[in-house]
Design a protein around this motif. Structure first.
Motif, PDB file in Angstrom:
ATOM      1  N   HIS A  64       2.885   1.712  -3.335  1.00 26.20           N
ATOM      2  CA  HIS A  64       2.143   2.098  -4.538  1.00 26.20           C
ATOM      3  C   HIS A  64       1.357   3.397  -4.367  1.00 26.20           C
ATOM      4  N   LEU A  65       1.229   3.865  -3.144  1.00 26.20           N
ATOM      5  CA  LEU A  65       0.790   5.249  -2.967  1.00 26.20           C
ATOM      6  C   LEU A  65       1.890   6.181  -3.478  1.00 26.20           C
ATOM      7  N   ARG A  66       3.119   5.773  -3.230  1.00 26.22           N
ATOM      8  CA  ARG A  66       4.258   6.577  -3.691  1.00 26.22           C
ATOM      9  C   ARG A  66       4.480   6.432  -5.198  1.00 26.22           C
TER      10      ARG A  66
ATOM     11  N   LEU B   9       0.832  -1.205   0.000  1.00 28.03           N
ATOM     12  CA  LEU B   9       0.000   0.000   0.000  1.00 28.03           C
ATOM     13  C   LEU B   9       0.867   1.256   0.000  1.00 28.03           C
ATOM     14  N   ALA B  10       1.823   1.311   0.923  1.00 27.49           N
ATOM     15  CA  ALA B  10       2.678   2.489   1.027  1.00 27.49           C
ATOM     16  C   ALA B  10       3.502   2.698  -0.246  1.00 27.49           C
TER      17      ALA B  10
ATOM     18  N   ALA C 134      -8.123   4.243  -6.377  1.00 28.63           N
ATOM     19  CA  ALA C 134      -8.512   3.850  -5.015  1.00 28.63           C
ATOM     20  C   ALA C 134      -9.981   3.424  -4.911  1.00 28.63           C
TER      21      ALA C 134
ATOM     22  N   LEU D 283      -1.683   3.419  -6.967  1.00 28.62           N
ATOM     23  CA  LEU D 283      -2.909   3.640  -6.194  1.00 28.62           C
ATOM     24  C   LEU D 283      -3.027   5.140  -5.928  1.00 28.62           C
ATOM     25  N   ASP D 284      -4.044   5.753  -6.535  1.00 29.01           N
ATOM     26  CA  ASP D 284      -4.263   7.186  -6.371  1.00 29.01           C
ATOM     27  C   ASP D 284      -5.765   7.459  -6.331  1.00 29.01           C
ATOM     28  N   ARG D 285      -6.163   8.708  -6.459  1.00 30.28           N
ATOM     29  CA  ARG D 285      -7.587   9.034  -6.358  1.00 30.28           C
ATOM     30  C   ARG D 285      -8.408   8.435  -7.494  1.00 30.28           C
TER      31      ARG D 285
END
Length: 255
Positions: free
Chosen positions: A193-195, A190-191, A204, A199-201
């Protein structure tokens, strides 16, 4: 607000939901393979980055249930015992995940399909890895492999299962270890692929959507666990994974 779900044809969204139900059922029935089924199933008809994004939140949510099922004390015991493997896996995962955005989609399909296919083939053939001595070295080497696989495809299950089996981990301890390792891997995924931006708006809401069918499937799978022929069901599931993995490789090679 719907992100990529707004761009997805209703038929494909329905198909992805059915795949998530099946993936949850398998997780509830046999305790693993959820991300492999999600990535290989949805990756058969969706872009690779969408398929990868979709599995992130359902995998985290399901592993929270599995990883903390035995309580914090047992979970910490797993972390201490397998700390070298866990640290190696998480570190390599964090780096590999940042490369996903730079990998051509055709290559990404192959990178996702190869470990799924290899796992299915080795399990169908009944091949088992046996390791003696030099445990720390094995933990690092297999941890690197697991980290690379999970960074690119979100699937760290095959090398983890093979490693625990290879060192002769008792069945109950192995299930507990898998739960904790998968949970920590899910948090890092999660961390990472947020970076990376996977995974973004936009993606998500799609990943959140898949949590519900996964949990429904897990509940049904848990109920069916004691009434099904585990060996036969597992064998059937492996053939499904083999076909899906080969199809991903085909998409990467032939388009």
């Amino acid at each position: 607000m719907l992100g990529i779900m707004g761009e997805m044809p209703l038929a494909l969204l329905a198909l992805a939901t059915i795949i998530a139900l099946f993936a949850g059922f398998v997780k509830g029935a046999v305790g693993f393979a959820l991300p492999m089924i999600l990535i290989s199933g949805t990756g058969s008809f969706l872009p690779a980055d969408w398929a990868l994004a979709g599995l992130i939140l359902p995998t985290l949510a399901s592993n929270l249930v599995q990883g903390l099922g035995g309580g914090w004390r047992e979970a910490w015991g797993v972390v201490v015992r397998f700390r070298v493997y866990i640290v190696t896996l998480l570190a390599v995962l964090a780096v590999a995940a940042q490369l996903v955005a730079f990998v051509p989609e055709a290559v990404l399909f192959v990178l996702i399909g190869l470990p799924v296919t290899a796992f299915a083939l080795t399990q169908i053939a009944g091949w088992t890895l046996h390791l003696d001595g030099a445990r720390r070295l094995y933990e690092v080497v297999i941890g690197i492999i697991a980290g690379l696989m999970s960074g690119f495809s979100g699937t760290w299950g095959p090398p983890t299962v093979m490693y625990l089996t290879a060192i002769g981990t008792e069945k109950r301890a192995a299930m507990r270890a898998q739960g904790v390792i998968y949970l920590l891997g899910s948090v890092m995924l999660l961390a990472a692929h947020l970076r990376s931006g996977i995974l973004d708006r936009e993606t998500a809401p799609w990943s959140l959507w898949l949590i519900l069918p996964v949990f429904i499937g897990m509940w049904v799978g848990g109920k069916a666990h004691d009434r099904m022929d585990q060996a036969r069901f597992r064998q059937m599931m492996l053939w499904v994974l083999l076909v899906a993995g080969l199809n991903l490789i085909r998409r990467g090679v032939f388009g």
